[in-house]
Design a protein around this motif. Structure first.
Motif, PDB file in Angstrom:
ATOM      1  N   SER A  79       0.822  -1.203   0.000  1.00  0.00           N
ATOM      2  CA  SER A  79       0.000   0.000   0.000  1.00  0.00           C
ATOM      3  C   SER A  79       0.858   1.256   0.000  1.00  0.00           C
ATOM      4  CB  SER A  79      -0.902   0.012   1.226  1.00  0.00           C
ATOM      5  OG  SER A  79      -1.748  -1.108   1.230  1.00  0.00           O
ATOM      6  N   SER A  80       0.221   2.371  -0.375  1.00  0.00           N
ATOM      7  CA  SER A  80       0.879   3.674  -0.327  1.00  0.00           C
ATOM      8  C   SER A  80       0.157   4.534   0.702  1.00  0.00           C
ATOM      9  CB  SER A  80       0.813   4.357  -1.690  1.00  0.00           C
ATOM     10  OG  SER A  80       1.523   3.612  -2.640  1.00  0.00           O
ATOM     11  N   LYS A 104       0.115   8.436   2.854  1.00  0.00           N
ATOM     12  CA  LYS A 104       0.554   9.819   3.028  1.00  0.00           C
ATOM     13  C   LYS A 104       0.433  10.097   4.522  1.00  0.00           C
ATOM     14  CE  LYS A 104      -0.596  14.493   1.613  1.00  0.00           C
ATOM     15  NZ  LYS A 104      -1.509  15.299   0.802  1.00  0.00           N
ATOM     16  N   ILE A 107      -3.385   6.060   0.266  1.00  0.00           N
ATOM     17  CA  ILE A 107      -3.533   6.651  -1.076  1.00  0.00           C
ATOM     18  C   ILE A 107      -3.244   5.622  -2.162  1.00  0.00           C
ATOM     19  CG2 ILE A 107      -3.099   9.027  -0.334  1.00  0.00           C
ATOM     20  CD1 ILE A 107      -0.219   8.663  -1.383  1.00  0.00           C
ATOM     21  N   THR A 108      -3.411   4.337  -1.832  1.00  0.00           N
ATOM     22  CA  THR A 108      -3.139   3.273  -2.789  1.00  0.00           C
ATOM     23  C   THR A 108      -4.032   3.393  -4.015  1.00  0.00           C
ATOM     24  OG1 THR A 108      -2.499   1.841  -0.961  1.00  0.00           O
ATOM     25  CG2 THR A 108      -2.978   0.778  -3.069  1.00  0.00           C
ATOM     26  N   TYR A 147      -5.593   6.004  -5.166  1.00  0.00           N
ATOM     27  CA  TYR A 147      -5.230   7.211  -5.907  1.00  0.00           C
ATOM     28  C   TYR A 147      -4.036   6.943  -6.823  1.00  0.00           C
ATOM     29  CZ  TYR A 147      -3.139  11.754  -6.806  1.00  0.00           C
ATOM     30  OH  TYR A 147      -2.564  12.835  -7.421  1.00  0.00           O
ATOM     31  N   LYS A 148      -3.008   6.302  -6.284  1.00  0.00           N
ATOM     32  CA  LYS A 148      -1.812   6.015  -7.084  1.00  0.00           C
ATOM     33  C   LYS A 148      -2.117   5.057  -8.229  1.00  0.00           C
ATOM     34  CE  LYS A 148       1.894   7.500  -4.426  1.00  0.00           C
ATOM     35  NZ  LYS A 148       3.307   7.589  -4.542  1.00  0.00           N
ATOM     36  N   GLN A 149      -2.950   4.034  -7.966  1.00  0.00           N
ATOM     37  CA  GLN A 149      -3.310   3.095  -9.027  1.00  0.00           C
ATOM     38  C   GLN A 149      -4.105   3.794 -10.123  1.00  0.00           C
ATOM     39  OE1 GLN A 149      -5.285   0.011  -6.805  1.00  0.00           O
ATOM     40  NE2 GLN A 149      -3.385  -1.048  -6.329  1.00  0.00           N
ATOM     41  N   ASN A 150      -5.027   4.670  -9.739  1.00  0.00           N
ATOM     42  CA  ASN A 150      -5.791   5.425 -10.733  1.00  0.00           C
ATOM     43  C   ASN A 150      -4.887   6.347 -11.542  1.00  0.00           C
ATOM     44  OD1 ASN A 150      -8.185   4.224  -9.972  1.00  0.00           O
ATOM     45  ND2 ASN A 150      -8.741   5.855  -8.564  1.00  0.00           N
ATOM     46  N   LEU A 151      -3.926   6.959 -10.902  1.00  0.00           N
ATOM     47  CA  LEU A 151      -2.991   7.835 -11.592  1.00  0.00           C
ATOM     48  C   LEU A 151      -2.185   7.064 -12.633  1.00  0.00           C
ATOM     49  CD1 LEU A 151      -1.842  10.718 -11.692  1.00  0.00           C
ATOM     50  CD2 LEU A 151      -0.192  10.010  -9.978  1.00  0.00           C
ATOM     51  N   ILE A 152      -1.736   5.878 -12.294  1.00  0.00           N
ATOM     52  CA  ILE A 152      -0.982   5.043 -13.242  1.00  0.00           C
ATOM     53  C   ILE A 152      -1.864   4.648 -14.415  1.00  0.00           C
ATOM     54  CG2 ILE A 152       0.121   2.786 -13.521  1.00  0.00           C
ATOM     55  CD1 ILE A 152       1.176   3.165 -10.625  1.00  0.00           C
ATOM     56  N   GLN A 160      -2.229   7.602 -16.720  1.00  0.00           N
ATOM     57  CA  GLN A 160      -0.995   7.831 -17.466  1.00  0.00           C
ATOM     58  C   GLN A 160      -0.855   6.835 -18.615  1.00  0.00           C
ATOM     59  OE1 GLN A 160       1.813   7.631 -14.243  1.00  0.00           O
ATOM     60  NE2 GLN A 160       1.783   9.847 -13.916  1.00  0.00           N
TER      61      GLN A 160
END
Length: 84
Positions: free
Chosen positions: A24-25, A27, A50-51, A53-58, A61
């Motif tokens: 997990s990530s 903050k 923020i797991t 959030y990070k997966q959605n960001l990837i 991208q």
């Protein structure tokens, strides 16, 4: 009283995944409340996952990369002059 460096090291282990949350990530925000002499008397903190959030960001991208490739193909390959 717990020494501040030890507490910071424990929080760092938690945040970096060396304890329970390796996949997990997070903050984090930590505030040390101090008395007039500057000694820490209380620690207030929060930890936010923020797991997702990070997966959605990837994902976004990767989609943008695919869209750039499609746009390049449409503007260069599909509109190229035909041989006469």
């Amino acid at each position: 009283m717990v020494e501040i460096p030890k507490m910071q090291a424990a929080v760092e282990k938690l945040v970096t995944g060396n304890l329970l949350f390796s996949a997990s990530s997070y903050k984090h925000r930590i505030v040390f409340l101090r008395n007039r002499q500057g000694a820490a008397i209380r620690v207030v903190g929060s930890l936010k996952d923020i797991t997702d959030y990070k997966q959605n960001l990837i994902t976004i991208q990767l989609q943008n990369e695919k869209l750039r490739e499609i746009a390049w193909t449409q503007s260069h390959m599909a509109r190229a002059r035909l041989p006469v």
